[in-house]
Structure formats: structure tokens, C-alpha cells
Motif scaffolding. Sequence first.
Motif, PDB file in Angstrom:
ATOM      1  N   ASP A  33      -6.341 -57.794 -32.157  1.00 17.15           N
ATOM      2  CA  ASP A  33      -7.726 -57.907 -32.603  1.00 17.15           C
ATOM      3  C   ASP A  33      -7.825 -58.508 -34.007  1.00 17.15           C
ATOM      4  N   ASN A  34      -6.712 -58.671 -34.673  1.00 17.21           N
ATOM      5  CA  ASN A  34      -6.699 -59.342 -35.978  1.00 17.21           C
ATOM      6  C   ASN A  34      -6.524 -60.849 -35.845  1.00 17.21           C
ATOM      7  N   ASN A  36      -7.165 -64.708 -33.893  1.00 25.22           N
ATOM      8  CA  ASN A  36      -7.959 -65.574 -33.035  1.00 25.22           C
ATOM      9  C   ASN A  36      -7.111 -65.863 -31.798  1.00 25.22           C
ATOM     10  N   TYR A  55     -12.921 -65.244 -31.391  1.00 21.13           N
ATOM     11  CA  TYR A  55     -12.709 -65.265 -32.833  1.00 21.13           C
ATOM     12  C   TYR A  55     -12.395 -63.874 -33.335  1.00 21.13           C
ATOM     13  N   SER A  56     -11.513 -63.789 -34.332  1.00 20.32           N
ATOM     14  CA  SER A  56     -11.045 -62.487 -34.796  1.00 20.32           C
ATOM     15  C   SER A  56     -12.119 -61.712 -35.551  1.00 20.32           C
ATOM     16  N   THR A  57     -12.918 -62.423 -36.341  1.00 15.50           N
ATOM     17  CA  THR A  57     -13.817 -61.734 -37.264  1.00 15.50           C
ATOM     18  C   THR A  57     -14.961 -61.014 -36.559  1.00 15.50           C
ATOM     19  N   ASP A  58     -15.546 -61.692 -35.555  1.00 17.90           N
ATOM     20  CA  ASP A  58     -16.752 -61.139 -34.955  1.00 17.90           C
ATOM     21  C   ASP A  58     -16.798 -61.281 -33.440  1.00 17.90           C
ATOM     22  N   ASP A  59     -15.674 -61.678 -32.841  1.00 17.36           N
ATOM     23  CA  ASP A  59     -15.568 -61.822 -31.385  1.00 17.36           C
ATOM     24  C   ASP A  59     -16.513 -62.873 -30.813  1.00 17.36           C
ATOM     25  N   ARG A  60     -16.944 -63.823 -31.637  1.00 15.95           N
ATOM     26  CA  ARG A  60     -17.665 -64.947 -31.058  1.00 15.95           C
ATOM     27  C   ARG A  60     -16.728 -65.685 -30.118  1.00 15.95           C
TER      28      ARG A  60
END
Length: 128
Positions: A33-34, A36, A55-60
Motif C-alpha cells: 500500500d506504500n 504505486n 496510486y499509492s497516496t490516494d488510491d486513484r
Amino acid sequence: QVQLVESGGGLVQPGGSLRLSCAASSSSAFALDNFNIGWFRQAPGKERERVSCIYSTDDRTYYSESVKGRFTISRANAKNTVYLQMNSLEPEDTAVYYCAASLYSDGTLCPAGSSTYWGQGTQVTVAS
């Protein structure tokens, strides 16, 4: 070192479904989860193409036009796994599917950079 293991490929009829899994090996201490994460595929005689990324930051998420509306990428953080649910499969989806992980990303939310980790690939064949 992040070791990625793909599974879930196989032979399916057109219109069928498969779910691919990309898991960090048990020897890997990295939490996906850290990272991409991206799913890529390569058919015989063709270049590798980007299929879907998270994407790692916000799961876009990102989907290529050829799979949008049919494929879904998701994380199962408790299992340190990323899935690619593939529905309404078409013969054109036949390829070896690879997952990739990187702390870095390009402009399409996908993993990028020289430190990208790759799995060994899993074959998906769509045929009647």
C-alpha cells in the motif's frame, strides 16, 4: 527487495472473467500500500502496454481505454495484495500480465523509474 508474485491467469472463454492477484512474497517486508502498483500486459509480437494502475497516496486509478469499464484494480492491504478483476474478456485481452511496483510514478498514476519491481507474469488466454 520487493518480490512480486502474480497468480490467477488461465484459459477463459470470451465474455468470461478472471481475477489476477499480485502479492508481495512472504519474504518481502514491504507493504504494497506504500507503492504505486500497475498491471501491464504483453501479447506475442507486441510491445508491453499499461493496463491499469493504482496510486499509492490516494488510491486513484488509471485504466487504458481498451479495458475501461471491464477491468477493476483494487487493493487488499490486509493481504498485501493488489487485484485486477477482469470481466467481459475478449480474445484481444490474451497476453502475459505483469504487475509492477514502484515508490515513484509517472503522470498516469502508474509505477515508473529504474527502481520499479516486476513480477514473473501470468498467462491469460481468452479463446473458445
